[in-house]
Enzyme design. Sequence first.
Site, PDB file in Angstrom:
ATOM      1  N   PHE A  95      50.126 -51.044  80.741  1.00  0.00           N
ATOM      2  CA  PHE A  95      48.749 -51.400  81.091  1.00  0.00           C
ATOM      3  C   PHE A  95      48.480 -52.807  80.603  1.00  0.00           C
ATOM      4  O   PHE A  95      48.642 -53.105  79.419  1.00  0.00           O
ATOM      5  CB  PHE A  95      47.732 -50.428  80.475  1.00  0.00           C
ATOM      6  CG  PHE A  95      46.326 -50.747  80.899  1.00  0.00           C
ATOM      7  CD1 PHE A  95      45.871 -50.376  82.161  1.00  0.00           C
ATOM      8  CD2 PHE A  95      45.467 -51.460  80.075  1.00  0.00           C
ATOM      9  CE1 PHE A  95      44.581 -50.700  82.581  1.00  0.00           C
ATOM     10  CE2 PHE A  95      44.177 -51.788  80.495  1.00  0.00           C
ATOM     11  CZ  PHE A  95      43.741 -51.398  81.741  1.00  0.00           C
TER      12      PHE A  95
ATOM     13  N   ASP B 299      52.189 -58.067  74.817  1.00  0.00           N
ATOM     14  CA  ASP B 299      50.780 -57.695  74.990  1.00  0.00           C
ATOM     15  C   ASP B 299      50.381 -56.848  73.784  1.00  0.00           C
ATOM     16  O   ASP B 299      50.683 -55.654  73.718  1.00  0.00           O
ATOM     17  CB  ASP B 299      50.604 -56.914  76.303  1.00  0.00           C
ATOM     18  CG  ASP B 299      49.162 -56.475  76.517  1.00  0.00           C
ATOM     19  OD1 ASP B 299      48.383 -56.464  75.545  1.00  0.00           O
ATOM     20  OD2 ASP B 299      48.819 -56.121  77.667  1.00  0.00           O
TER      21      ASP B 299
ATOM     22  N   LYS C 169      40.836 -56.620  72.034  1.00  0.00           N
ATOM     23  CA  LYS C 169      40.203 -55.431  71.440  1.00  0.00           C
ATOM     24  C   LYS C 169      39.679 -55.594  69.998  1.00  0.00           C
ATOM     25  O   LYS C 169      38.515 -55.873  69.794  1.00  0.00           O
ATOM     26  CB  LYS C 169      41.144 -54.241  71.568  1.00  0.00           C
ATOM     27  CG  LYS C 169      41.344 -53.843  73.037  1.00  0.00           C
ATOM     28  CD  LYS C 169      41.815 -52.426  73.207  1.00  0.00           C
ATOM     29  CE  LYS C 169      41.614 -51.941  74.630  1.00  0.00           C
ATOM     30  NZ  LYS C 169      42.721 -52.162  75.542  1.00  0.00           N
TER      31      LYS C 169
HETATM   32  C1  PLP Z   1      42.832 -52.749  76.867  1.00  0.00           C
HETATM   33  C2  PLP Z   1      44.095 -53.410  77.208  1.00  0.00           C
HETATM   34  C3  PLP Z   1      44.127 -54.496  78.101  1.00  0.00           C
HETATM   35  C4  PLP Z   1      42.908 -54.993  78.846  1.00  0.00           C
HETATM   36  O1  PLP Z   1      41.925 -55.507  78.002  1.00  0.00           O
HETATM   37  P1  PLP Z   1      40.429 -55.719  78.583  1.00  0.00           P
HETATM   38  O2  PLP Z   1      39.697 -56.325  77.419  1.00  0.00           O
HETATM   39  O3  PLP Z   1      39.903 -54.375  78.965  1.00  0.00           O
HETATM   40  O4  PLP Z   1      40.532 -56.626  79.722  1.00  0.00           O
HETATM   41  C5  PLP Z   1      45.352 -55.092  78.343  1.00  0.00           C
HETATM   42  N1  PLP Z   1      46.478 -54.673  77.725  1.00  0.00           N
HETATM   43  C6  PLP Z   1      46.472 -53.646  76.848  1.00  0.00           C
HETATM   44  C7  PLP Z   1      47.750 -53.238  76.187  1.00  0.00           C
HETATM   45  C8  PLP Z   1      45.289 -52.967  76.576  1.00  0.00           C
HETATM   46  O5  PLP Z   1      45.296 -51.931  75.744  1.00  0.00           O
END
Ligand code: PLP
Length: 388
Positions: A127, A214, A243
């Site tokens: 994701f 990420d 986050k």
């Molecule tokens: C939440 C998340 C995203 C996206 O972040 P947003 O602030 O919702 O755009 C991307 N990568 C990972 C691993 C995430 O957990």
Amino acid sequence: MDKLMNTYGTRTLTLVRGEGSRVWDDQGNSYIDAISGIAVCGLGHSHPAVTRALCDQAGTLLHVSNLYNIPPQGQLADRLCEQSGMDKVFFSNSGAEANEAAIKLARKYGHAKGVDSPIILVMENSFHGRTLATLSATGNRKAQEGFAPLVEGFVRLPYNDPEAVRAAAAEHRNIVAVLVEPIQGEGGIRVPTTHYLNQLREICDQNDWLLMLDEIQTGNGRTGRYFAYQHNGIQPDVVTTAKGLGNGVPIGACLARGRAAEIFQPGSHGSTFGGNPLACRAGLAVMETLFNEGLIERAARLGNWLLQQFEETLKNDPKVIDIRGKGLMLGIELDRPCADLVAQARTRELLINVTAGNTVRLLPPFILTDAEAEQLVTGVTELIRDFQ
Ligand SMILES: *Cc1c(COP(=O)(O)O)cnc(C)c1O
């Protein structure tokens, strides 16, 4: 609420206040927030250090554009680089935007070395966000459905499979980067084998690719180190986070090192709000609190304890397939879909999450007290035991 687009389905709980690990609904009921606003509020709710910094900055200077020097932005970049071993930072407003910056950076890196049609390797079940490029990088068919044509330039491989990455190197000449989560969050708290990131580092070095991590969910202390890659003793070329960085104030960051840190030049990228004074003050207050109060060590300790407890309390439950995680990023996988547990947990004053259909995801705040941790173990154990 009927004038809101229906992106989040029907929401049946209305939260109006939070303090520490607890939140209150509009009926006066309180809950332990064991998902921290999905890995955002590591310091819990209404943390006084964050509140103080925000009030102070709101009364001083909320926003100026990136046409000017912004002292808290420089300070937060210094602090992030010091903790991560990275060299330079670009600030965004969200995780997806941090990944957009990383994707653009990788493409520009490719073009600079003569690759006209650069490919970024991405993983199944990953994701990376909801914008078009990050959705295209995301390994979830359902999330992508109806949004074709997707952005090209991504090749998808199985997660936790370095051999597949080696094979891709032989198959495609124009790969420039690997984009991967150190632990897959939305994908079901998938923890790869211990040396996976080290192996990826080696393959990237051999092929002159950027290793881009990420850490939007795993970063900011969540796994018991500031960044999850620090468990492996490696340095990525690019790392993205968001986050937990602002404990609820929207802020993201794309960090780069070495030659990757020199790729963006004036005009390459930008943001109106990214790195504004308010968001950066929040980020600074969060980092100070994390380190001054030893909260990253606490996340590691508490995470180990929770894992041990659940292994003990759930060991005889045949529904439980696996219990896994690192720090305060925990997953309990069942042999059946269990989305209903979310509503059932509320009757026990717990806010939990279910991801990948059958995995209970727990992302409690680092300030969770020992008594609250015990309450969480008892509550989740009984919920799973009684679940049909
Ligand atoms: C939440 C998340 C995203 C996206 O972040 P947003 O602030 O919702 O755009 C991307 N990568 C990972 C691993 C995430 O957990």
